[in-house]
Design a protein around this motif. Structure first.
Motif, PDB file in Angstrom:
ATOM      1  N   LEU A 175      33.251  36.702  49.043  1.00 44.46           N
ATOM      2  CA  LEU A 175      34.363  37.319  48.318  1.00 44.46           C
ATOM      3  C   LEU A 175      33.895  38.333  47.281  1.00 44.46           C
ATOM      4  CD1 LEU A 175      36.692  34.222  47.668  1.00 44.46           C
ATOM      5  CD2 LEU A 175      36.842  35.907  49.512  1.00 44.46           C
TER       6      LEU A 175
ATOM      7  N   THR B 136      34.684  31.110  38.682  1.00 44.76           N
ATOM      8  CA  THR B 136      34.149  32.467  38.649  1.00 44.76           C
ATOM      9  C   THR B 136      34.233  33.040  37.240  1.00 44.76           C
ATOM     10  OG1 THR B 136      36.315  33.330  39.305  1.00 44.76           O
ATOM     11  CG2 THR B 136      34.716  32.923  41.059  1.00 44.76           C
TER      12      THR B 136
ATOM     13  N   SER C 198      39.244  33.793  38.138  1.00 43.93           N
ATOM     14  CA  SER C 198      40.219  33.962  39.221  1.00 43.93           C
ATOM     15  C   SER C 198      40.147  32.857  40.260  1.00 43.93           C
ATOM     16  CB  SER C 198      40.004  35.312  39.910  1.00 43.93           C
ATOM     17  OG  SER C 198      38.746  35.345  40.583  1.00 43.93           O
ATOM     18  N   LEU C 199      39.114  32.021  40.205  1.00 44.42           N
ATOM     19  CA  LEU C 199      38.932  30.982  41.215  1.00 44.42           C
ATOM     20  C   LEU C 199      38.240  29.782  40.581  1.00 44.42           C
ATOM     21  CD1 LEU C 199      37.820  31.378  44.887  1.00 44.42           C
ATOM     22  CD2 LEU C 199      36.633  29.730  43.438  1.00 44.42           C
TER      23      LEU C 199
ATOM     24  N   ARG D 139      42.094  34.028  52.250  1.00 48.76           N
ATOM     25  CA  ARG D 139      40.833  34.675  52.621  1.00 48.76           C
ATOM     26  C   ARG D 139      39.713  33.642  52.768  1.00 48.76           C
ATOM     27  NH1 ARG D 139      37.732  38.063  55.316  1.00 48.76           N
ATOM     28  NH2 ARG D 139      36.068  39.044  54.092  1.00 48.76           N
TER      29      ARG D 139
ATOM     30  N   GLU E 252      46.539  34.805  48.168  1.00 48.45           N
ATOM     31  CA  GLU E 252      45.768  35.766  48.958  1.00 48.45           C
ATOM     32  C   GLU E 252      44.297  35.366  49.033  1.00 48.45           C
ATOM     33  OE1 GLU E 252      44.704  40.575  49.034  1.00 48.45           O
ATOM     34  OE2 GLU E 252      45.933  39.733  47.416  1.00 48.45           O
ATOM     35  N   THR E 253      43.730  34.965  47.897  1.00 46.99           N
ATOM     36  CA  THR E 253      42.318  34.596  47.873  1.00 46.99           C
ATOM     37  C   THR E 253      42.069  33.330  48.673  1.00 46.99           C
ATOM     38  OG1 THR E 253      41.932  35.660  45.737  1.00 46.99           O
ATOM     39  CG2 THR E 253      40.398  33.930  46.383  1.00 46.99           C
TER      40      THR E 253
ATOM     41  N   SER F  76      43.398  29.336  43.002  1.00 48.87           N
ATOM     42  CA  SER F  76      43.275  30.787  42.934  1.00 48.87           C
ATOM     43  C   SER F  76      44.640  31.392  43.271  1.00 48.87           C
ATOM     44  CB  SER F  76      42.191  31.281  43.898  1.00 48.87           C
ATOM     45  OG  SER F  76      41.873  32.638  43.665  1.00 48.87           O
ATOM     46  N   SER F  77      44.624  32.638  43.708  1.00 48.38           N
ATOM     47  CA  SER F  77      45.839  33.256  44.248  1.00 48.38           C
ATOM     48  C   SER F  77      45.995  32.843  45.704  1.00 48.38           C
ATOM     49  CB  SER F  77      45.750  34.777  44.153  1.00 48.38           C
ATOM     50  OG  SER F  77      44.726  35.270  45.019  1.00 48.38           O
TER      51      SER F  77
END
Length: 229
Positions: free
Chosen positions: A140, A177, A181-182, A204, A200-201, A197-198
Motif C-alpha cells: 500500500l 501507520t 490511516s490504518l 484493497r 477503500e483501503t 481503516s477506510s
C-alpha cells in the motif's frame, strides 16, 4: 496527592474492550474488518513443543504449520457458525460470563486436538497473519509502522522489513501507520484482530490478501460471537 490517571488512548493506536466496535472508532476509522486467527496443524514441528515453555517462534510456525480456516473448522467440528467457534474458543479460556459460555462448543473444538489441530492464541496477532499483513501494508506504500502496547503508553517506530524478520509486536499490542490511516489491533481476550481503516483501503488489502473474516456493522461488539454480528 494527585491521582495518576492515564490519558485516554488515541483511537488510531488502541483497542475497544467490551463495547460496540464501530462506536469506539467513530470519528477515526470508517470501517473495521474482523481478522479471524487461523487454527493450525504442525507439519514439521513436534506437537509436544506447543506448551508455554517451548512454544515455537513466529517463523517456526510460518514454516512448520499448515493454516486451517474457520470455514474448514466448521466442517471438521460440526459447529454451525463462526459465532459458535468464537464462543467455543472464549469458553475454553474462561473468557465469557457463565451465561454466555457454551461447554458443548468448547468440547467440540477440543476434539480437534486428536487431529493435532492447535487453537489460535488469544490476544496476539496470529503469526500466520502477521507477516502477510506487513507485506500487504508495504504494498500500500508504507515502509514504517508504529508498534505500541495496548494502553497507548509505549510505542516504537519500526522499518517493516525488520518486523518481517523478528517478533516485535507485544501481546495485546497495536500496529498502526505513521499517518494514522490504518490500525491492526488485538483485544486481549479474542481470537481475532481488528483491521481498521477506510472501506477503500480495506478492500484493497483484501484484494491483495483474502484474509478470512467479516466487516463490522454498527451492532458488532467486541464479544461478537455472543451478540448479533
Amino acid at each position: 496527592m494527585t491521582d495518576r490517571v492515564l490519558p485516554t488512548p488515541e483511537k488510531y493506536a488502541s483497542c475497544p474492550y467490551d463495547e460496540k466496535i464501530m462506536s469506539f472508532y467513530e470519528g477515526q476509522f470508517e470501517c473495521v474488518y474482523v481478522l479471524l486467527h487461523p487454527f493450525f496443524k504442525p507439519i514439521s514441528i513436534d506437537i509436544e513443543r506447543f506448551c508455554p515453555s517451548e512454544w515455537p517462534d513466529k517463523h517456526e510456525i510460518i514454516n512448520g504449520c499448515d493454516s486451517i480456516s474457520w470455514s474448514e473448522i466448521l466442517k471438521l467440528s460440526g459447529l454451525n457458525s463462526l459465532s459458535d467457534i468464537d464462543i467455543g474458543l472464549r469458553t475454553s479460556i474462561g473468557g465469557l460470563k457463565k451465561e454466555l459460555s457454551n461447554e458443548q462448543f468448547s468440547n467440540k473444538l477440543s476434539e480437534l486436538e486428536k487431529k493435532n489441530i492447535i487453537h489460535p492464541q488469544e490476544g496476539d496477532i496470529s503469526p500466520l497473519l502477521e507477516n502477510r499483513l506487513f507485506k500487504t501494508i508495504q504494498t500500500l506504500g508504507h515502509n514504517w509502522l508504529w508498534v505500541g502496547d495496548e494502553f497507548g503508553t509505549e510505542r516504537k517506530l519500526h522499518w517493516i522489513d525488520d518486523l518481517l524478520e523478528k517478533s516485535q509486536v507485544p501481546s495485546h499490542g497495536s500496529v498502526f501507520t505513521h499517518d494514522h490511516s490504518l490500525l491492526v489491533t488485538t483485544h486481549w481476550d479474542s481470537h481475532c484482530s481488528f483491521l481498521c481503516s477506510s472501506k477503500e483501503t480495506i478492500e484493497r488489502v483484501l484484494s491483495l490478501e483474502p484474509f478470512e473474516g467479516f466487516y463490522c456493522t454498527p451492532k458488532t461488539e467486541v464479544y461478537w460471537g455472543a451478540h448479533e454480528i
